[in-house]
Scaffold this motif. Structure first.
Motif, PDB file in Angstrom:
ATOM      1  N   THR A   1      13.358  26.910  10.029  1.00 14.97           N
ATOM      2  CA  THR A   1      14.283  27.983   9.644  1.00 14.97           C
ATOM      3  C   THR A   1      15.480  28.009  10.591  1.00 14.97           C
ATOM      4  O   THR A   1      16.640  28.047  10.161  1.00 14.97           O
ATOM      5  CB  THR A   1      13.570  29.353   9.672  1.00 14.97           C
ATOM      6  N   PHE A   2      15.204  27.947  11.886  1.00 12.94           N
ATOM      7  CA  PHE A   2      16.287  27.980  12.866  1.00 12.94           C
ATOM      8  C   PHE A   2      17.020  26.640  12.934  1.00 12.94           C
ATOM      9  O   PHE A   2      18.222  26.605  13.244  1.00 12.94           O
ATOM     10  CB  PHE A   2      15.726  28.369  14.235  1.00 12.94           C
ATOM     11  N   LEU A   3      16.321  25.553  12.633  1.00 11.33           N
ATOM     12  CA  LEU A   3      16.992  24.259  12.581  1.00 11.33           C
ATOM     13  C   LEU A   3      17.988  24.220  11.431  1.00 11.33           C
ATOM     14  O   LEU A   3      19.107  23.704  11.573  1.00 11.33           O
ATOM     15  CB  LEU A   3      15.953  23.143  12.414  1.00 11.33           C
ATOM     16  N   PHE A   4      17.597  24.784  10.290  1.00  9.39           N
ATOM     17  CA  PHE A   4      18.494  24.846   9.145  1.00  9.39           C
ATOM     18  C   PHE A   4      19.724  25.698   9.474  1.00  9.39           C
ATOM     19  O   PHE A   4      20.858  25.336   9.129  1.00  9.39           O
ATOM     20  CB  PHE A   4      17.762  25.442   7.940  1.00  9.39           C
TER      21      PHE A   4
ATOM     22  N   MET B   1       6.596  37.200   8.512  1.00  9.16           N
ATOM     23  CA  MET B   1       6.482  38.308   9.459  1.00  9.16           C
ATOM     24  C   MET B   1       7.173  37.973  10.781  1.00  9.16           C
ATOM     25  O   MET B   1       7.878  38.818  11.361  1.00  9.16           O
ATOM     26  CB  MET B   1       5.008  38.635   9.699  1.00  9.16           C
ATOM     27  N   ILE B   2       6.983  36.748  11.273  1.00  7.78           N
ATOM     28  CA  ILE B   2       7.622  36.347  12.532  1.00  7.78           C
ATOM     29  C   ILE B   2       9.145  36.411  12.399  1.00  7.78           C
ATOM     30  O   ILE B   2       9.838  36.934  13.285  1.00  7.78           O
ATOM     31  CB  ILE B   2       7.182  34.928  12.938  1.00  7.78           C
ATOM     32  N   ILE B   3       9.675  35.886  11.300  1.00  7.05           N
ATOM     33  CA  ILE B   3      11.124  35.903  11.111  1.00  7.05           C
ATOM     34  C   ILE B   3      11.624  37.332  10.943  1.00  7.05           C
ATOM     35  O   ILE B   3      12.698  37.688  11.456  1.00  7.05           O
ATOM     36  CB  ILE B   3      11.518  35.050   9.891  1.00  7.05           C
TER      37      ILE B   3
ATOM     38  N   ILE C   1      16.183  32.452   4.273  1.00  9.97           N
ATOM     39  CA  ILE C   1      16.012  31.029   4.545  1.00  9.97           C
ATOM     40  C   ILE C   1      14.539  30.675   4.698  1.00  9.97           C
ATOM     41  O   ILE C   1      14.058  29.676   4.152  1.00  9.97           O
ATOM     42  CB  ILE C   1      16.799  30.617   5.799  1.00  9.97           C
ATOM     43  N   VAL C   2      13.785  31.500   5.429  1.00 12.75           N
ATOM     44  CA  VAL C   2      12.359  31.199   5.592  1.00 12.75           C
ATOM     45  C   VAL C   2      11.624  31.349   4.265  1.00 12.75           C
ATOM     46  O   VAL C   2      10.671  30.602   3.979  1.00 12.75           O
ATOM     47  CB  VAL C   2      11.717  32.094   6.681  1.00 12.75           C
TER      48      VAL C   2
END
Length: 286
Positions: A20-23, A190-192, A247-248
């Protein structure tokens, strides 16, 4: 430079969060441009409404005004604009990811994203309202049903864009895709979500610190128009962070489809023997 994120790939919990963060790292510039042009009018309208709302209240309680502005406006129009801004960012993000996938991992232009947004906007708006009500009912009846429906309903919105499906089709397919993989999907989302709201709270804490310093110095800064404008702008700019959540959801959708149907794997198999086969393909994890 051509982006390298492979969407159609089976991902575990860690990969869903990390990719997700790479994208975002590879696409943040065109994404922000799309947000500014497509969602900008709604965000601007919300900022103006928020400023007028705070000014009309006289900003009598500075600390309460900061919290209200960042966590939610107290007027019906403000709540509507805040919700519409969130939905607009969600649709724009799904549209961006869909075009990115269709173009073979190339960043789409804003006009390309806008074409998708125009096509799906009212369908997604209606679906978001209906599914939001369903989620709220689940939470009111009991927290557990609400938590169960949350990832499923989120995937449904992605299905409507990525597969150009109706709400009924997305409802049925969403439950089929997430079956046996609910915990992985829920955990990544949940983490995102925690990261997104942590980012929003960071702005709230900074403004609270500024307010505390202002009170100690005996200043009326927090009652001033510049401060009112600042907290109104921050309130709506924080909505852009919700795009991370979309995104996630997108990555969860592609991972679930790949587990069930292996579309990406078949596409890569079909490329074997072509003159310019794609390199640096990800390892499959089944």
């Amino acid at each position: 430079m051509k982006n390298k994120i492979e969407l159609r790939k089976v991902r575990d919990f860690g990969e869903l969060v990390g990719d997700t963060f790479l994208f975002i790292g590879e696409n943040w510039k065109p994404l922000l441009k799309a947000y500014a042009i497509i969602c900008g009018p709604v965000l601007l309208a919300g900022i103006i409404e928020s400023i007028f709302n705070l000014v009309s209240d006289g900003v009598s309680d500075p600390q309460a005004s900061v919290a209200r502005s960042l966590l939610g406006d107290n007027s019906f129009l403000g709540l509507m604009l805040l919700s519409l801004a969130g939905i607009c960012i969600s649709i724009t993000t799904f549209s961006y990811v869909s075009v990115y996938n269709d173009k073979g991992k190339e960043s789409p232009s804003t006009p390309e994203v806008w074409g998708y947004v125009k096509y799906f906007f009212f369908r997604m708006l209606g679906a978001s309202i209906l599914l939001g009500i369903l989620l709220l009912v689940g939470i009111v009846m009991c927290v557990v049903p609400g938590l169960y429906f949350w990832p499923v309903l989120s995937i449904m919105l992605a299905i409507m864009v990525f597969e150009n499906g109706s709400l009924g089709y997305a409802f049925d397919r969403g439950f089929k895709l997430i079956k046996d993989h609910w915990w992985t999907t829920f955990g990544a989302m949940m983490i995102i979500m925690i990261v997104v709201y942590a980012g929003m709270m960071a702005f709230l804490i900074l403004m609270g610190i500024a307010g505390g310093v202002s009170v100690l110095l005996g200043s009326d800064f927090m009652k001033s128009l510049p401060f009112t404008i600042t907290i109104s702008v921050i309130q709506y700019l924080c909505q852009i962070l919700t795009g991370i959540f979309s995104i996630v959801i997108s990555l969860c959708y592609f991972s679930l489809v790949e587990r069930k149907e292996g579309i990406g794997l078949m596409q890569r198999i079909n490329k074997i023997g072509q003159e310019n086969p794609e390199t640096n393909l990800p390892d499959e994890d089944y």
